[in-house]
Structure formats: structure tokens, C-alpha cells
Design a protein around this motif. Structure first.
Motif, PDB file in Angstrom:
ATOM      1  N   PRO A 117       0.795  -1.252  -0.069  1.00  0.00           N
ATOM      2  CA  PRO A 117      -0.061  -0.064   0.113  1.00  0.00           C
ATOM      3  C   PRO A 117       0.742   1.292   0.002  1.00  0.00           C
ATOM      4  O   PRO A 117       2.080   1.450   0.378  1.00  0.00           O
ATOM      5  N   ASN A 118       0.290   2.337  -0.574  1.00  0.00           N
ATOM      6  CA  ASN A 118       0.643   3.834  -0.523  1.00  0.00           C
ATOM      7  C   ASN A 118       2.076   3.800  -1.420  1.00  0.00           C
ATOM      8  O   ASN A 118       2.798   4.816  -1.109  1.00  0.00           O
ATOM      9  N   SER A 135       5.987  -0.643   1.315  1.00  0.00           N
ATOM     10  CA  SER A 135       4.850   0.618   1.503  1.00  0.00           C
ATOM     11  C   SER A 135       5.791   1.927   1.089  1.00  0.00           C
ATOM     12  O   SER A 135       7.060   2.286   1.527  1.00  0.00           O
ATOM     13  N   ASN A 136       5.133   2.778   0.470  1.00  0.00           N
ATOM     14  CA  ASN A 136       5.379   4.324   0.422  1.00  0.00           C
ATOM     15  C   ASN A 136       6.737   4.499  -0.447  1.00  0.00           C
ATOM     16  O   ASN A 136       7.376   5.591  -0.273  1.00  0.00           O
TER      17      ASN A 136
ATOM     18  N   THR C 101      -3.827  -4.318   3.096  1.00  0.00           N
ATOM     19  CA  THR C 101      -4.555  -3.164   3.385  1.00  0.00           C
ATOM     20  C   THR C 101      -3.318  -2.287   3.973  1.00  0.00           C
ATOM     21  O   THR C 101      -2.340  -2.664   4.651  1.00  0.00           O
ATOM     22  N   ALA C 102      -3.471  -0.844   4.193  1.00  0.00           N
ATOM     23  CA  ALA C 102      -2.516   0.071   4.731  1.00  0.00           C
ATOM     24  C   ALA C 102      -2.288  -0.365   6.297  1.00  0.00           C
ATOM     25  O   ALA C 102      -1.346  -0.321   6.566  1.00  0.00           O
ATOM     26  N   PRO C 117      -2.788   9.818   8.242  1.00  0.00           N
ATOM     27  CA  PRO C 117      -3.089   9.244   7.157  1.00  0.00           C
ATOM     28  C   PRO C 117      -1.748   8.719   6.350  1.00  0.00           C
ATOM     29  O   PRO C 117      -0.879   9.384   6.738  1.00  0.00           O
ATOM     30  N   ASN C 118      -1.957   7.909   5.448  1.00  0.00           N
ATOM     31  CA  ASN C 118      -0.848   7.508   4.396  1.00  0.00           C
ATOM     32  C   ASN C 118       0.076   6.595   5.404  1.00  0.00           C
ATOM     33  O   ASN C 118       1.144   6.293   4.768  1.00  0.00           O
ATOM     34  N   VAL C 119      -0.287   5.954   6.768  1.00  0.00           N
ATOM     35  CA  VAL C 119       0.887   5.348   7.329  1.00  0.00           C
ATOM     36  C   VAL C 119       0.538   3.754   6.788  1.00  0.00           C
ATOM     37  O   VAL C 119      -0.867   3.528   6.822  1.00  0.00           O
ATOM     38  N   PHE C 120       1.519   3.189   6.918  1.00  0.00           N
ATOM     39  CA  PHE C 120       1.616   1.568   6.763  1.00  0.00           C
ATOM     40  C   PHE C 120       1.742   0.689   7.907  1.00  0.00           C
ATOM     41  O   PHE C 120       2.954   1.191   8.736  1.00  0.00           O
ATOM     42  N   SER C 135       2.151  11.113   9.373  1.00  0.00           N
ATOM     43  CA  SER C 135       1.751  10.492   8.335  1.00  0.00           C
ATOM     44  C   SER C 135       3.019   9.890   7.393  1.00  0.00           C
ATOM     45  O   SER C 135       4.196  10.208   7.735  1.00  0.00           O
ATOM     46  N   ASN C 136       2.817   8.891   6.658  1.00  0.00           N
ATOM     47  CA  ASN C 136       3.699   8.134   5.894  1.00  0.00           C
ATOM     48  C   ASN C 136       4.766   7.505   6.663  1.00  0.00           C
ATOM     49  O   ASN C 136       5.738   6.882   5.970  1.00  0.00           O
ATOM     50  N   VAL C 137       4.465   7.101   7.802  1.00  0.00           N
ATOM     51  CA  VAL C 137       5.283   6.291   8.579  1.00  0.00           C
ATOM     52  C   VAL C 137       4.862   4.866   7.888  1.00  0.00           C
ATOM     53  O   VAL C 137       3.819   4.520   7.794  1.00  0.00           O
ATOM     54  N   CYS C 138       6.155   4.043   7.997  1.00  0.00           N
ATOM     55  CA  CYS C 138       5.951   2.632   7.467  1.00  0.00           C
ATOM     56  C   CYS C 138       6.358   1.501   8.571  1.00  0.00           C
ATOM     57  O   CYS C 138       7.543   1.822   8.934  1.00  0.00           O
ATOM     58  N   TYR C 140       6.612  -2.133   9.482  1.00  0.00           N
ATOM     59  CA  TYR C 140       6.662  -3.604   8.930  1.00  0.00           C
ATOM     60  C   TYR C 140       6.130  -4.876   9.994  1.00  0.00           C
ATOM     61  O   TYR C 140       6.013  -4.234  11.249  1.00  0.00           O
TER      62      TYR C 140
END
Lengths: 312, 312, 312
Positions: A117-118, A135-136, C101-102, C117-120, C135-138, C140
Motif C-alpha cells: 500500500p501507499n 510501502s510508500n 491493506t494500509a 493518513p498514509n501510514v502503513f 503521516s507516511n510512517v511505514c 513492517y
């Protein structure tokens, strides 16, 4: 960068509104930077210091700001501002196209490739089979990725070259019409930045492995089976051979060459080309044993002073 | 950081529950750090070593942990813990507000600005016209971006200041109530981190260009038309002049000043303020020719030892 | 890395298709790397140089490429390629599972935790209460995050270890079956990379604070209340004590130990273990005053040469 269809000297001159020297039908196939030009390419030059290099390069069309003698078998485009007109051609043949969806419909993605995702995948991107894109990750337009490639989270492929002309009124950017090519079996760590080429392809060779937070500048070519540790920074237009090892936080200046199987220790700063099959360290980096002796010699200074005082 | 509406000495004292010295109606307009305070601002000080600096600064309200003599025309807020109470004010006037959508409804985005997928834009962000924001960029609340700005993928604007008080029981964080300001015609590479100011604005000046993976600390101000190469790290509260060039992997310590048109070579470590119009390199960085001679002198040590041995 | 259920020597031998020395029912609980093995663990060794270290470690099962004498109370797994078979076990017990899914449905997220938003968030991730994930942290699979943790935008937790065996035909990757553990009250800046452990947990200790763009390698353990400034790079298998301070752009090589309360100046390069309660700088890093004298002595070289010339 090749044009989508072959051009002529005249058709190019019309696009940039310039005079030319040569047959109107002289063939023009693309444009490139001086270190990678081939016959059929346009190269640009706007400083007398580099006229000869450009005129004698493999390029057959020279975009130049002076009406010089045209070498046999070549053609000239005469422009008052070759930098501006080179950008004009990039804009004409590789216009920026917005991608409104996260995965562009024009992207080709191979069998067995998993995209988390992302992730952003731009226009005309090609990704091979059995890849794993975490991701990302952000993949700019026209990037080409081989098979069995793993890319860790947050890595960016294809951001613009950091290349500006310092005009009196502003930094004028050289547009990037090239791309990024990642060959088979490459693995990229998290949060790496690989810039696209100005006209050519920034390339990571087959089987090479990059750790996290590595920066690779525009048009740089990394060979096969290299090992590049975290936080290494490689400037633009660098040529790195095969089986090269760069340890953490090494910095490499633009336009130089590192030979096959060179090993460069952590935090080294490489400011000139280095032959292969040797180990280097330091900033500026030098041959390992030489630098080691240099460091050891510094520790002898107190002793030297003592001896000197006795002699005085 | 200005308050949304003008405050009085008394209203501030009520918020933090402190005593005060001065007229209850003494005007208070905002709060700031010592290097950027203006009349009407609160500054805080909790160490006797810095009392004088704070009392004699441009700030007219001093949040202090001792009942000292109040300078004429100023006021005091007496607190047992100025650091804690400064945070209390930041929390009161700039409370953290969650943004639940990727692009906040309170963000203003100018004409012709393109925002790619997976970008986060926080509350009250202002983005000018004709900007290009690539995928996965994260823009925290209250960031202000000018016109014709390009921001490459994954870059983060507005993360918190790295600023802690070392209490016996924990690191106590100074809250960040400031923001990030990106002026017109700036270009930021991929995966850069620009922290917000504690009370003021971390600022990237008009026309400056940053390459990939650059870190800029809180409250730092970068002037106009600077060129900053990849992996440069600039700590907090640094003042960088105009037309400054920083090459790759340079590190700059907090609170110092770099003069206009300074040029600093790759991997240099800057630990003190440097005048402009000069070139520097090394870690610690020094004037270019001086450092160059120093490096050359190291190579003479073996010869020195040889000479000495002959003399002994 | 513990197995989901206890295994026997025989069940492991079946999975990897190897011979063994010991009782078929000999208990096996997990697998680990040499610096963190415990009784019940498998350790692997494929070079005679390290046989003794592996055989005498806390591990009770040694996966080895030669039929050596088995120490009392232990067992052997005899394999022609222990590296390959160690990977086989990781693949068997910790297979990679795609998260489509995210925010994975198997993730547990505590009360009061805010995820932008946009976090995985991958499979089996555990996040405590009152955390703030920008936002946008990933994050695993299998990452464990405590309470009151703040993670700034774009940071990546759990990318793979950078660990390859250089085979004649390719770099063969050691699979990562470990995870990342972030303890309570930790704060991570933007765009940090924390790799997962190969078998154990890469750990950031209680109350530690990391600035932006920090890299932490696999299986590294950072103690409590450390302060780590931006762009620091810490390789794999490093042990960092409590209350350690690392300033900007420090690099630390793999497998070493930094003692409690050590303070390391910006841009230092640490290539060997350093005792605590001292300050260090330089590349290679040494005790502060010693290095300072060394730098000062370099500046005396011109004077030394002058004196020497007078004597000659």
C-alpha cells in the motif's frame, strides 16, 4: 535520451528557433550529456573552454553559442543560449505529465510482483517479475525495474537531477529527460534517493545491494554486484565499476570513476578517480596503507618536538 | 510565534498560574526564542548564567525562575519552572490538532499547483501557485509555501524541533509552536527533513535549491539563492546568509552564522560561525588555503623525521 | 527469534533435510545470532575460524558444516550449507506475508493512539497507548511499539538487515526473522530507518530520543535515555548503553559496544568499542583531549620545519 521518432537538423532548429550549419536533412536521434554521447546525439556547450571537447566528442550535432568551424560529418545548431534550448528540447520530447492515480494506468507490472500500500508508480514505469516493492516507495515516470528486485519502504526513484546554471537573476534548472534503470536482482534499502538522468539513465547494475538512506545522483552508473552501505552519497555522473564496496557514509564527488573491486572505508570522501582492486580510506580518500601511515605519523609529532627541543 | 489575539500580562499569568511583576494590562503579543525575540514577546530563562541576556534582549516580558529587578519598560512572569510554563503557553495557543484526511480542508492551495498522490497536507497549510508537490511528501500543520516551489517525493516539512531539557526523571521536550516557511522559487530534493521552529519559522529563502536527504533543524534560516547539496545536515537556530554553497554531507552545528557567499566543501564539519565570501573545508572547517597547507604539512612528517635522525 | 511452538532436533532436521548428532527429542526453542544466543537456540556457523565460538556459546544446537565432536548437553545439525539452511528455517517459521491493506487487520493499536493518513502498519504489529504516528510512517510486520511513543513522518521501522554472504554466483541474503522493538516514551524524528533483527529484536530503549534521518542497523540495541542527533548511522549488532549522546552525522561500525554516558561529537567515526563516561571525537574516534592535542600538534608542523631548517 532518444527521441520517440528520428528527427532532422531542420526539425530541431524549428523547435528551438535557431540557425544551423549542415544539411537540413542531417539525422538527429537524441540528446545526451558529454560523458555518454553517441553518434546521432545532440550535445550542448556554452563555454569556450569546453568547445573542443564537445566538437570532438562522439556527438554529431553540437548545440553551441558561437559559429565555429563545423567538423566534417557533423552539424551545428547555433543558439544564443544553448542551455535554455537544450531544456526546450527536453520539454518538447519529454513533457512532464501528471499522474493522478497512485499506480499509473500506463505502468507495466510483471508477474509475481508484489506492491504494498501507499506506493506511487508513475507513467510508463516498467517493473519486472517477482519484485517486492514495500510501502510508500515512490517511482517516478519512465523508471525501468528488472526482475527479482526488492525495494524497501520510502525509497524514491527518479527525482530530478540537482543541476543548475547560475544566471545573474536565478538558478536556471537543467531539465531531466532521462530516467532510472534498476537491473535484475538488485536490492535497495529504505529511504534511498536515486535521481533520474538528465538525458541518460541513472543505473544500478545487476545484483548490486544498497543499504538504507543511500543517495545516487543523476546519470551515475553503478556496476554489477556492488555493496553500498547506509548513508553513502554518490554525486552525479559517477562511474562505479563492478564488485565495488562502499562502506557507511562514504561521499563521492561528481564525474569521477571508481575501478572494479575497489573497497572504500566508512566516512571516506572521494574527490578524484580511484583505480580498482585496492582499498582506500580518509577524506580526501587515499590508498589504505599510505593513509594509515599518515595517521600514524601525526602521533609522532609530540616525540619530534621533544627531540627537537633537546637538539636546540 | 504571535498569539491569535493580543494578551495582557495578567491573562498570561492566569494561564500558567504564576506571579508577575508589572502592570496587569501590560501588553503581550507572542513568545519567541532569544535569537529572534521582538518587543511584545515573552522569552523564557531558567539559568542564572543567561538571566542578563534575557533581561536585556528585545523581549519585553521575561518568564524567569527568580524575582530579579525588572528592567524599565518591561515585565516579569515569575515561575518555578519557566521551561514547563513556556510549553504550557505553546499548548494553550497552538494545540495539536489531528488531521484525519490526507489533505486537510483548512489547507489553502494556489492555482496551477499540482499535488501528487499519497501527499499529506496538514491544517492551515498555505501553498502558493504553480507549485509541484511530488508523491508522499508530508507537510505538517501551519507550513507556508510560496509560488513556483517544487518539492520532491518523500520530503517532510514541519517535524518537531529536537530540543529537550534533561530532567532527572526524563528528557522533557520543548514543544514546537512555530512553523516552516518555504519562499518562492525554492526547490527541495527527495527525502529532506525540515523541522518547524520552536516559536519562530524555519525558513528556506527565495530561490534556494536543496538536493536530496538534507536535514534542516528548528528555527534555522537559510537565505536567498543558496545551493545545498545532498545529505547536508544543518542543526537548529543556524543563520545562513545569501548565495551560500554547501557541498555534500556538510554538517553545521547549532546556533552559528554562515556569511553570504561562503562556499563549504563536501564532508566539512562547521563548529563555529564563518565569515562570508570565503571557501572552507575540513572537520573542523577552516579557511580553504589554511586547511590545505595543514593537510600538506602532514605529508612532510616522514621527511622531518628523516632530517631529525640525521641531526641526532 | 523463538519458534511458535517448541521443536525437537529431529523435527528441525526434517525441515532442513540434514543429519544430526544428539537425541531426536532434544528440545529446540528458537534460533539466534551468536551475540544474543540462549540455551534452546540454534546458532549457525560455516567457517572453521568460528567453530569454537559457536560450540562454546550459550546456544545448545549448532548448525555446522562439519561433523565435529558434540559438546556435552548440546546437539549438532550437520549441513553442507548452514547459511542456506538457517534461511530455510526463517522462511519456514516466519514466512513473508503480504499486507494488502494500509493498516493490517492483525495489528493491535492501543487507546489514545493517533495514526495519521498514509501510514502503513503491517501484520501482527503491536502499538501501545497514547502514541502519535505521523503521516507516511511505514511499520513492517511484527514490530512492537510501547506507550507514549512519537514517530515523525516518513520513518521506516523493520526494513531487512543488510547482511549478505558473498557466493561466487551472487550475494546470498540472510533472511530477517527478527523484528523492531520501540520501548515506552521514545521519540523518533522524520525519515529514520530502523532495520529489523536477523533473529532478535533491534531495540530502542525507554525514553531515548532520535532526531531526523538516523539509520539503525539490524539487531542493534540502544539503551535507555540516549540522545541521537540527525543523520547518525549505526551499523548492525551494535550495543549502545544508557544515557549515551551521539551528535550529528556520527557513524558507528558493526558489532561494537559503546558504554553508558559516552558522548560522541558530530561527524566522529567509531571503529572500535568505547568505554562509557567519556567524551570522544574524530574519525577514527578517540578520547576527546587526546584527539584535541593531536589536532593541535598538526598546527605546529610549520614551526617544527622552521626550527629544523635553522639547525641544519
Amino acid at each position: 535520451m532518444k527521441f520517440p521518432t528520428p528527427q532532422t537538423l531542420e526539425s530541431i532548429a524549428v523547435i528551438i528557433g535557431s540557425d544551423y550549419v549542415g544539411e537540413p536533412s542531417f539525422p538527429v536521434f537524441g540528446m545526451n550529456e558529454i560523458h555518454v554521447v553517441q553518434p546521432g546525439d545532440i550535445v550542448f556547450v556554452d563555454h569556450p573552454k569546453y568547445y573542443d571537447k564537445a566538437l570532438q566528442s562522439q556527438a554529431t550535432v553540437i548545440l553551441i553559442n558561437k559559429k565555429v568551424d563545423c567538423p566534417i560529418g557533423k552539424a551545428l545548431l547555433i543558439s544564443e543560449d544553448p542551455f535554455r534550448d537544450f531544456n526546450k528540447l527536453t520539454r518538447h520530447f519529454k513533457p512532464f505529465q501528471s499522474a493522478n492515480t497512485a499506480i499509473s494506468e500506463t505502468a507495466e507490472i510483471g508477474k509475481g510482483t508484489l506492491i504494498q500500500p501507499n506506493v506511487f508508480v508513475g507513467n510508463n514505469v516498467k517493473i519486472g517479475s517477482n519484485c517486492l516493492i514495500y510501502s510508500n516507495v515512490c517511482i517516478y515516470d519512465n523508471t525501468v525495474i528488472g526482475n527479482n528486485v526488492t525495494i524497501h519502504a520510502g525509497t524514491v526513484l527518479g527525482s530530478d537531477a540537482f543541476y543548475y546554471k547560475n544566471r545573474p537573476e536565478k538558478f536556471d534548472k537543467l531539465l531531466s529527460g532521462g530516467n532510472v534503470v534498476i537491473e535484475d536482482n538488485v536490492e535497495l534499502g529504505s529511504l534511498c534517493s536515486i535521481d533520474k538522468g538528465v538525458t541518460a539513465s541513472t543505473t544500478i547494475g545487476e545484483g548490486s545491494k544498497l543499504d538504507n538512506q543511500v543517495h545516487v545522483g543523476h546519470d551515475t552508473i553503478i556496476g554489477k554486484r556492488c555493496l553500498i552501505a547506509s548513508q553513502v552519497g554518490i554525486a552525479g555522473c559517477v562511474l562505479i565499476g563492478d564488485f565495488v564496496t562502499l562502506w557507511g557514509q562514504v561521499g563521492i564527488t561528481s564525474g569521477i570513476t571508481i575501478g572494479d573491486r575497489a573497497v572504500i572505508s566508512g566516512q571516506s570522501g572521494v574527490s578524484k578517480s580511484l583505480p580498482g582492486n585496492q582499498a582506500y580510506f580518509g577524506s580526501p580518500a587515499e590508498e589504505f596503507r599510505k593513509k594509515y601511515k599518515e595517521l600514524a605519523s601525526i602521533r609522532l609529532i609530540p616525540e619530534i618536538i621533544e627531540k627537537l627541543d633537546k637538539l636546540s
